[in-house]
Design an enzyme around this catalytic site. Structure first.
Site, mmCIF file in Angstrom:
data_model
loop_
_atom_site.group_PDB
_atom_site.id
_atom_site.type_symbol
_atom_site.label_atom_id
_atom_site.label_comp_id
_atom_site.label_asym_id
_atom_site.label_seq_id
_atom_site.Cartn_x
_atom_site.Cartn_y
_atom_site.Cartn_z
ATOM 1 N N ARG A 160 -2.822 -8.835 -20.645
ATOM 2 C CA ARG A 160 -3.817 -8.587 -21.686
ATOM 3 C C ARG A 160 -3.323 -7.608 -22.746
ATOM 4 O O ARG A 160 -3.910 -7.514 -23.821
ATOM 5 C CB ARG A 160 -5.122 -8.094 -21.072
ATOM 6 C CG ARG A 160 -5.043 -6.739 -20.399
ATOM 7 C CD ARG A 160 -6.314 -6.415 -19.640
ATOM 8 N NE ARG A 160 -7.488 -6.520 -20.494
ATOM 9 C CZ ARG A 160 -7.855 -5.578 -21.353
ATOM 10 N NH1 ARG A 160 -7.131 -4.487 -21.475
ATOM 11 N NH2 ARG A 160 -8.936 -5.721 -22.081
ATOM 12 N N ASP A 162 -10.257 0.129 -25.082
ATOM 13 C CA ASP A 162 -10.364 0.019 -23.629
ATOM 14 C C ASP A 162 -10.590 1.374 -22.978
ATOM 15 O O ASP A 162 -10.109 2.404 -23.455
ATOM 16 C CB ASP A 162 -9.067 -0.551 -23.032
ATOM 17 C CG ASP A 162 -9.011 -2.059 -23.137
ATOM 18 O OD1 ASP A 162 -10.057 -2.669 -23.411
ATOM 19 O OD2 ASP A 162 -7.921 -2.615 -22.956
ATOM 20 N N GLU A 200 1.735 -8.366 8.812
ATOM 21 C CA GLU A 200 1.863 -6.907 8.848
ATOM 22 C C GLU A 200 2.873 -6.397 7.827
ATOM 23 O O GLU A 200 3.208 -5.213 7.805
ATOM 24 C CB GLU A 200 2.274 -6.449 10.252
ATOM 25 C CG GLU A 200 1.227 -6.698 11.327
ATOM 26 C CD GLU A 200 -0.063 -5.944 11.077
ATOM 27 O OE1 GLU A 200 -0.008 -4.749 10.736
ATOM 28 O OE2 GLU A 200 -1.138 -6.555 11.224
ATOM 29 N N PRO A 210 0.815 -1.217 0.000
ATOM 30 C CA PRO A 210 0.000 0.000 0.000
ATOM 31 C C PRO A 210 0.848 1.266 0.000
ATOM 32 O O PRO A 210 0.344 2.356 -0.270
ATOM 33 C CB PRO A 210 -0.832 -0.112 1.293
ATOM 34 C CG PRO A 210 -0.078 -1.062 2.155
ATOM 35 C CD PRO A 210 0.601 -2.014 1.227
#
Length: 257
Positions: free
Chosen positions: A162, A176, A124, A97
């Site tokens: 992709r 897209d 963690e 994150p």
């Protein structure tokens, strides 16, 4: 002659204590087909296999105290070294994150790396010494917390794969969302009418130029409503400016503002 894509193949090595989770992408759908075609290759290394204690545990308490556990250094380090021995020039990515947030233009650049090692953290997180000395890049798929890096790795593998030639049709990629800083236009399929809801008549007209204009206007309008930040990045053509103005006028009249 069947076209070969060996010159564009990407190899992924994923370091995870839950390799079974990846059956969701390696055995199904477009990614599964790309693996069968040998366009991409995905391998897994489980740090538990490098643990030297009899319980094969891979977690330990953090120095200084605090909640939760961290992934143990040695099993993770050894798994990374094994992955590097298999992919000599690989980029090591830690899903975190705290990493740089993934965007479509980043994905296009990641394809050029050819060989990627993903580290999927758990608990963690992982020891900072691993990040400082073994990780090349940290990436995040969004500003929220997951229980582990596996889902983030799947997202990155799917989004990278992709775009590789031969995985899906080139035209699908060109249309897209985000590829041209516009969201997709509304799409419809059979039946023509269901529960008193009809397909827009323009799509049944057979007039391909008018359909193109309608789709472009809807795409511009949806982006203006849902993601105006994308429009700020896009230099609109004269046609697009006119179509967007028409959409805005009609939308405001319909919604009384």
């Amino acid at each position: 002659m069947k076209k070969k894509y060996n010159d564009t193949i990407i190899c992924f090595n994923v370091i995870t204590i839950f390799p079974e989770m990846f059956s969701a992408i390696i055995n199904y759908g477009i990614i599964g087909q790309a693996i069968k075609k040998k366009i991409i290759n995905i391998n897994f290394l489980n740090p538990r296999n490098f643990s030297k204690n009899k319980y094969k545990s891979v977690d330990d308490r953090p120095y200084g105290g605090g909640p939760g556990m961290l992934m143990s250094v040695e099993p993770l380090y050894l798994a990374i070294q094994e992955a590097k021995s298999r992919l000599k020039n690989a980029t090591v990515i830690y899903l975190s994150p705290q990493g740089k947030e993934l965007k479509q233009n980043n994905i296009e650049k990641l394809i050029a790396k050819k060989q990627i090692i993903f580290i999927c953290g758990r608990y963690e997180g992982i020891d900072q010494r691993i990040i400082d000395n073994q990780v090349d890049e940290e990436w995040s798929i969004g500003s929220y917390i997951l229980t582990g890096g596996e889902l983030a790795a799947m997202v990155m593998i799917d989004s990278i794969s992709r775009l590789i030639p031969g995985v899906i049709k080139k035209k699908s990629i060109e249309e897209d969302s985000f590829s041209n800083n516009l969201l997709d236009y509304p799409s419809y399929t059979r039946p023509e009418i269901i529960k008193n809801m009809s397909v827009p008549q323009i799509l049944l007209s057979g007039n391909h130029d008018q359909i193109r204009i309608w789709r472009l206007k809807q795409s511009l309008g949806k982006t203006w409503i849902k993601r105006p930040d994308l429009l700020k990045k896009k230099k609109l053509t004269e046609e697009e400016i006119i179509l967007l103005d028409e959409f805005k006028k009609k939308f405001r009249e319909k919604n009384n503002y």
